[in-house]
Design a protein around this motif. Structure first.
Motif, PDB file in Angstrom:
ATOM      1  N   ASP A  72       0.897  -1.188  -0.078  1.00 37.94           N
ATOM      2  CA  ASP A  72       0.127  -0.094   0.016  1.00 37.94           C
ATOM      3  C   ASP A  72       0.865   1.172   0.077  1.00 37.94           C
ATOM      4  O   ASP A  72       0.489   2.362  -0.567  1.00 37.94           O
ATOM      5  CB  ASP A  72      -0.880   0.065   1.232  1.00 37.94           C
ATOM      6  N   SER A 332      -1.823   0.771  10.450  1.00 37.96           N
ATOM      7  CA  SER A 332      -3.067   0.388  10.650  1.00 37.96           C
ATOM      8  C   SER A 332      -4.141   1.341   9.710  1.00 37.96           C
ATOM      9  O   SER A 332      -5.223   1.244   9.407  1.00 37.96           O
ATOM     10  CB  SER A 332      -3.752   0.193  11.859  1.00 37.96           C
ATOM     11  N   ARG A 334      -3.331   3.961   7.724  1.00 36.99           N
ATOM     12  CA  ARG A 334      -2.684   4.319   6.363  1.00 36.99           C
ATOM     13  C   ARG A 334      -2.793   6.146   6.275  1.00 36.99           C
ATOM     14  O   ARG A 334      -3.448   6.482   5.467  1.00 36.99           O
ATOM     15  CB  ARG A 334      -3.660   3.940   5.204  1.00 36.99           C
ATOM     16  N   ASP A 352      -6.363   9.787   4.682  1.00 32.98           N
ATOM     17  CA  ASP A 352      -6.570   8.466   5.315  1.00 32.98           C
ATOM     18  C   ASP A 352      -6.608   7.607   3.882  1.00 32.98           C
ATOM     19  O   ASP A 352      -7.330   7.826   3.097  1.00 32.98           O
ATOM     20  CB  ASP A 352      -7.717   8.342   6.047  1.00 32.98           C
ATOM     21  N   ARG A 354      -6.765   4.332   3.647  1.00 36.13           N
ATOM     22  CA  ARG A 354      -7.542   3.040   3.618  1.00 36.13           C
ATOM     23  C   ARG A 354      -8.334   2.639   2.519  1.00 36.13           C
ATOM     24  O   ARG A 354      -8.931   1.608   2.219  1.00 36.13           O
ATOM     25  CB  ARG A 354      -8.191   2.791   5.037  1.00 36.13           C
TER      26      ARG A 354
END
Length: 804
Positions: A72, A332, A334, A352, A354
């Motif tokens: 990621d 966790s 991101r 964020d 995610r």
């Protein structure tokens, strides 16, 4: 001899060469001292000329067991940096995870570091940024098990960008300059010089030498004559609440206050404790009571909330202050942060990833968020400079987009009783110029229209529409044109990590707990002995008026001797266990991964006697050892000793009440008085046991089906024998003491079982973390409390309290 002109030039050339030599030598001494290059200046060309911005990332935790973190990071961050085009990229620690799959042991894995090496190079190449703009600091995870900084097992010195670019000092600084403004960024590494293994490695350990270098770096432009002040930003890994004091008692906070920092950027705490991990520091705090060194109950403690008097000719000296902004983690959450400095005003926007990449990123730069305003203790900037400074008269925002932006609109809302009413909607114009670094949108506004006294009455939001007609909104923020700050409070979890100065709290909490435990052991051994013999001698007499005969006296003495021996066996063991925790090492283990000498663990830290290249300090790791010491004292020793005391009280009450039942006619009045004394004690203990029972049912029978099926065999095998014994005990004792007393005894019995299980889990963590042999390295620590706990229950059950 040369011409006169040449003779006149020789001294000048000589002086210039001497100055150059001295500057080179000074820089070399700074690098040798760990200070790095203290005068590195980077010119930031292009428009917008009044703004510079940087990107912060923290707590990557690239792990061999979680490859999605690196994937990621490679997928999202490179594109985001190419879009944002920051002047700096700051990575504030915990580059790798260094934890095992079950998170119980820690050591440096070179595979994780080579993965970080590849990922950060890919991100830099994909972003198109110069790699020299990247600064990555060491975190506590990056030092787990490293016996020596710079040694063969210190992979940070081999794979980090700082190390590969020759930035070997503990303090690094870089100055961004545009439009005659300077923006000083100073980063520092306060991780342990001897990297202890987890969990005794959670605090930053600054030294006096580090603080001196930090002071020199922050003051490098103080003597320069300039019409504009220097904006100072510091960045590191550890929050101030998790930074220890130096050996001389100095703090990083004192250095920051001295230089009136705009902001300190840090990481370390992740988002598990909340997203509002911000804290305002001011020199005014020293005027308050002494508890300030331990707690800060409010984010804005000491911040001025008074509106300027309007007298612009007399400006009073404001208190030194700075903001501490902890950001979310990549592990966790991101998270990525964009920090913008617009005409000296500092703000930030968090993102964020995610949910995927961001096509449009909006960064408002003015007005400032009134919850986290810079220079907010000085309303003079807003009331007096408005007539001469055009920057206050416009709303500004940076907009970064993958597609063409069609329109940008600022919306102002008025907050009333929880609802927001739109009071202003105005289109913003894009600034133009050569060599544009980013798109700046501005809109003129009449800020006097929003000069209400309340700092959270008006909120603003930026709306951007791209060529695909997609609408993007920034976070809605309160603002204040009076320079006042809006009220904001921590949650309980946020206060625990930001409002508590744990390095100062460790010893007070520990000694307070011990001060309660020692009397808990000693007082019954002294006072109860005298009280019990007097009370029992009276009770065992057939009649109050009967003279004590010699034949009956041995019976009384024998009864007291047996009971006293039972009491002293348990309480003597409790006293010896407390003395052991204070005067002896708790256990021995491998505190450093690659060091083959075991180290002794004390409440004062790890002993350095058997540590290779040991420091001059006898103990290291203070106050980090609190993560083992305080949970053991508060959640193992204290409840266990209370259960033992409650168990003993239950036995005495049960036994005396049974004896009193045999002679109700003679001692009915005494029995009624005795029961009334213990009735409320039983009620209180029952209330204390109820949450314990509820917690037990929640753990054994959770609502999550997967956890239920996983925990059911263990819980069921533990519950069925307990239920059988409990019902027998309940049926046998209900006729003597009633439901309350019976259920209370069940709670005590069950609490002992839960304590033993949780203590076994705690010891298992220590065994895995430091490769401890519980039988050879920690016999007293691992088996002392369970032995005392079950010995107390056995003593009582053997005489009938728990005959089941």
């Amino acid at each position: 001899m040369g011409s006169p002109l040449q003779r006149r030039r020789r001294p000048a050339v000589f002086l210039f060469a001497l100055r150059l030599l001295l500057s080179v030598c000074g820089a070399a001494r700074a690098r040798a001292r760990g200070g790095g290059d203290l005068r590195q200046v980077v010119e930031v060309p292009g428009e917008p000329g009044s703004v510079v911005w940087a990107v912060q990332l923290s707590d990557l935790h690239l792990s061999a067991f979680h490859p999605e973190r690196a994937a990621d990071f490679r997928r999202h961050v490179g594109d985001a940096l190419a879009k944002v085009n920051p002047a700096l990229v700051l990575i504030t620690g915990d580059l790798t995870d260094a934890k095992s799959k079950d998170l119980l042991s820690s050591r440096q894995e070179e595979f994780e570091w080579t993965e970080y090496h590849r990922v950060i190079d890919d991100v830099a190449n994909k972003s198109g940024l110069n790699k020299e703009l990247f600064y990555d600091l060491r975190g506590n995870h990056d030092s787990y098990g490293v016996p020596e900084v710079g040694g063969m097992f210190d992979f940070y010195k081999k794979h980090s960008i700082n190390a590969r670019l020759g930035r070997t000092g503990a303090v690094q600084s870089i100055t961004l300059q545009n439009n005659d403004r300077k923006h000083l960024f100073v980063g520092f590494d306060s991780a342990m010089s001897v990297g202890l293994r987890s969990p005794t490695n959670i605090f930053g350990q600054p030294t006096d030498r580090l603080l001196s270098d930090l002071d020199a770096a922050l003051s490098q432009w103080d003597n320069q004559s300039t019409s504009y002040p220097v904006t100072k930003i510091a960045f590191g890994h550890f929050p101030i609440s998790f930074s220890a004091l130096t050996t001389s008692g100095r703090s990083i906070k004192d250095i920051f206050l001295k230089h009136s920092l705009s902001a300190y950027l840090c990481g370390h705490l992740h988002t598990n404790f909340g997203r509002n991990l911000k804290r305002h520091h001011t020199s005014e705090q020293h005027r308050f009571s002494s508890y300030e060194q331990y707690f800060q109950f409010d984010i804005h403690k000491g911040m001025s909330t008074a509106v300027s008097s309007g007298n612009c000719s007399a400006r009073t000296e404001s208190a030194a202050e700075f903001w501490e902004w902890e950001m979310g983690d990549w592990r966790s959450a991101r998270s990525m942060r964009i920090l913008a400095i617009d005409s000296g005003y500092v703000s930030y926007t968090d993102m964020d990833f995610r949910s995927g990449s961001k096509d449009v990123i909006i960064v408002p730069t003015f007005p400032l968020d009134s919850r986290f305003m810079q220079r907010s203790s000085d309303p003079f900037d807003f009331t007096c400079q408005a007539t001469s400074t055009a920057h206050i008269g416009t709303v500004r925002a940076l907009v970064f987009s993958r597609y063409k932006i069609e329109s940008v609109i600022v919306k102002v809302y008025e907050s009333h009783s929880g609802s927001f009413n739109l009071v202003l909607e105005q289109e913003m114009e894009k600034t133009s110029g050569k060599e544009v670094r980013g798109a700046m949108y501005t809109a003129a506004w009449k800020r006097r229209d929003f000069s209400e006294a309340s700092p959270d009455q008006y909120w603003f939001q930026i709306e951007a529409v791209d060529m695909n007609r997609e609408v993007y909104l920034s976070e809605r923020r309160p603002f204040s044109v009076n320079g006042l700050t809006a009220k904001i409070s921590w949650t309980w979890k946020e206060f625990r990590v930001m409002g508590c100065q744990w390095n100062q709290l460790y010893f007070p909490i520990m000694w307070t707990t011990l001060a309660f435990l020692f009397p808990l052991v000693l007082v019954p051994c002294t006072s109860l002995a005298f009280y019990d013999i007097q009370f029992m001698l009276k009770f065992l007499r057939p009649k109050k008026t009967r003279t004590i005969s010699r034949a009956f006296t041995p019976v009384n003495f024998e009864f007291f001797r047996v009971e006293l021996s039972k009491m002293y066996v348990i309480w003597s063991g409790m006293l010896l266990y407390l003395l052991y925790l204070v005067f002896f090492p708790w256990f021995t283990g491998y505190a450093v991964t690659e060091n083959h000498n075991k180290m002794y663990f004390h409440y004062r830290g790890w002993s350095t006697k058997y540590l290779a290249n040991s420091s001059s300090m006898p103990y290291i790791g203070l106050p980090d050892v609190m993560v083992i010491v305080l949970p053991h004292l508060l959640f193992v020793v204290l409840p266990a000793f209370l259960v033992i005391a409650a168990e003993r009280a239950l036995y005495l009450g049960h036994d005396i009440s049974l004896r009193a039942k045999k002679d109700d006619d003679h001692y009915k009045s005494w029995y009624t008085k005795y029961v009334s004394i213990f009735y409320w004690l039983r009620k209180i203990l029952l209330l204390l046991c109820m949450p314990i029972i509820w917690k037990h049912w929640k753990v054994c029978f959770p609502f999550n089906f997967d956890s239920y099926t996983q925990n059911f065999p263990f819980c069921l095998s533990d519950f069925i024998p307990f239920f059988h014994k409990s019902m027998n005990s309940f049926m046998m004792t209900i006729k003597y003491q009633g439901v309350v007393f019976s259920f209370l005894k069940l709670c005590v019995f069950r609490r002992a079982s839960i304590l033993t299980r949780s203590y076994a889990q705690h010891c298992r963590t220590i065994v895995r973390a430091y490769e401890v042999n519980p039988f050879l390295d920690a016999p007293v620590y691992c088996f002392g409390v369970p032995t005392l706990l079950w010995l107390a229950i056995y003593r009582s059950s053997s005489v009938g309290v728990y005959q089941i």
